[in-house]
Design an enzyme around this catalytic site. Structure first.
Site, PDB file in Angstrom:
ATOM      1  N   LYS A 111       0.839  -1.211   0.000  1.00  0.00           N
ATOM      2  CA  LYS A 111       0.000   0.000   0.000  1.00  0.00           C
ATOM      3  C   LYS A 111       0.873   1.260   0.000  1.00  0.00           C
ATOM      4  O   LYS A 111       0.575   2.228  -0.698  1.00  0.00           O
ATOM      5  CB  LYS A 111      -0.930  -0.007   1.222  1.00  0.00           C
ATOM      6  CG  LYS A 111      -2.021  -1.073   1.131  1.00  0.00           C
ATOM      7  CD  LYS A 111      -2.754  -1.266   2.457  1.00  0.00           C
ATOM      8  CE  LYS A 111      -3.711  -2.441   2.399  1.00  0.00           C
ATOM      9  NZ  LYS A 111      -4.310  -2.764   3.710  1.00  0.00           N
ATOM     10  N   GLN A 121      -4.020  -1.428  10.114  1.00  0.00           N
ATOM     11  CA  GLN A 121      -4.000  -2.746   9.473  1.00  0.00           C
ATOM     12  C   GLN A 121      -4.469  -3.836  10.446  1.00  0.00           C
ATOM     13  O   GLN A 121      -3.940  -3.966  11.540  1.00  0.00           O
ATOM     14  CB  GLN A 121      -2.567  -3.045   8.989  1.00  0.00           C
ATOM     15  CG  GLN A 121      -2.424  -4.350   8.230  1.00  0.00           C
ATOM     16  CD  GLN A 121      -3.208  -4.378   6.917  1.00  0.00           C
ATOM     17  OE1 GLN A 121      -3.162  -3.456   6.119  1.00  0.00           O
ATOM     18  NE2 GLN A 121      -3.946  -5.452   6.698  1.00  0.00           N
ATOM     19  N   ASP A 163     -10.401   2.957   4.965  1.00  0.00           N
ATOM     20  CA  ASP A 163     -10.730   1.530   4.890  1.00  0.00           C
ATOM     21  C   ASP A 163     -12.247   1.309   4.896  1.00  0.00           C
ATOM     22  O   ASP A 163     -12.725   0.235   4.547  1.00  0.00           O
ATOM     23  CB  ASP A 163     -10.144   0.818   6.126  1.00  0.00           C
ATOM     24  CG  ASP A 163      -9.191  -0.293   5.745  1.00  0.00           C
ATOM     25  OD1 ASP A 163      -9.128  -0.654   4.553  1.00  0.00           O
ATOM     26  OD2 ASP A 163      -8.513  -0.801   6.658  1.00  0.00           O
TER      27      ASP A 163
END
Ligand code: NDP
Length: 288
Positions: free
Chosen positions: A49, A93, A116
């Site tokens: 990412k 994450q 997200d």
């Protein structure tokens, strides 16, 4: 049968994001990745990412914490990032250690920076079809694959197999939303006569986590099949000792479909591309 090339479509989206980012100077969209511990998959996802953010001209920063980090310390970091006007996106994450409940952590991120799309507020905005909703990247990628492949969704029967908060549920909401307009069924492990339900679908989204779960007899001829699954199966011929397969029995199902995504190279690359798109949109909405 037409193969949907997720790599090519993801590249197209990234090129569009990059072009738009270039017009924002001196503002540079800034995404911060927060990683707790050294889970090898998380290390690799975050580094991918970061690399992609740099490729599209965004700033990416990394906040690393040991597995033992306290909730208070992690939240203090998230609060500071929320308050920092130069930060447009924040991604924590998963998976997180047990003492850090994921929903609580995701909800500590400002909904406007929650790139997200896991925050309760964003899930609510998505269901309300509000323009500032940030949709979770994988289901948003599923919709982009359909749209950019020219698949007609309005009025079509879509069956989503899987009801997780990160894939199945938001995918179903997006398929149902105005502009996509599918008639949606969500199936799960308690669904009765699953094969029969799936056979009704014009569009199948498989998000189960079981290799080759969707077999040819479950698929109506001409159906569109989007395979979200990423499963490792042992393969002695591979250096890694495994290969990746989807939730769909690709070889048997593909000849029956009008469109199908491969694994790898289908939904997978879309997730990171949509993360970049979400970050760009967050920066545009922030107007700084
Ligand atoms: P979860 O394990 O959270 O959810 C799986 C869902 O499948 C559940 O709703 C479960 O039902 C349902 N299910 C399990 N067994 C059956 C069955 N026998 N019949 C019908 N339904 C069943 O997985 P995720 O949603 O997180 O992920 C799904 C897949 O997608 C995984 O392979 C994952 O690796 C992949 N994935 C891929 C991403 C990408 O970037 N391409 C990103 C995220 C995930 P129930 O709720 O009843 O238990």
């Amino acid at each position: 049968m037409q193969l949907i090339d997720g790599n090519a479509i993801a590249q197209q989206i990234l090129a569009e994001v990059k072009a738009k980012v270039a017009t924002l100077a001196p503002v540079v969209p800034h995404v911060v990745f927060v990683r707790v511990g050294e889970d090898p998959a998380s290390v690799s996802y975050v580094s991918k990412k970061e690399k992609t953010a740099a490729e599209v001209g965004m700033k990416a920063s990394l906040k690393l914490f040991p597995e033992s980090v306290s909730k208070e310390e992690l939240f203090a970091c998230l609060d500071a990032l929320n308050a920092d006007a130069s930060v447009h996106g924040i991604l924590v994450q998963a998976p997180l250690p047990k003492h850090l409940p994921e929903t609580e952590v995701f909800n500590r991120v400002s909904p406007d920076k929650d790139v997200d799309g896991f925050n309760t507020i964003n899930i609510g905005r998505l269901v309300q079809e509000l323009p500032n909703a940030i949709a979770a990247c994988t289901p948003a990628g599923v919709i982009e694959l359909l749209k950019r492949s020219g698949v007609k969704t309005a009025g079509k029967r879509a069956v989503v197999i899987g009801r997780s908060l990160i894939v199945g549920k938001p995918a179903a909401v997006l398929l149902l939303s105005k502009g996509t307009d599918a008639t949606v069924t969500i199936a799960h492990s308690r669904t009765e006569n699953l094969a029969e339900v799936v056979r009704e679908a014009d569009i199948i989204v498989a998000a189960i986590g079981k290799p080759k779960f969707v077999t040819a007899d479950m698929v109506k001829p001409g159906a569109v099949v989007i395979d979200v699954g990423i499963n490792r199966v042992p393969d002695a011929t591979k250096k890694a000792g495994f290969r990746l397969v989807g939730d769909v029995d690709f070889e048997a199902v593909a000849p029956k479909c009008s469109f199908i995504t491969p694994v790898p190279g289908g939904v997978g690359p879309m997730t990171v591309a949509m993360l970049m798109k979400n970050t760009l949109d967050a920066a545009l909405r922030a107007g700084r």
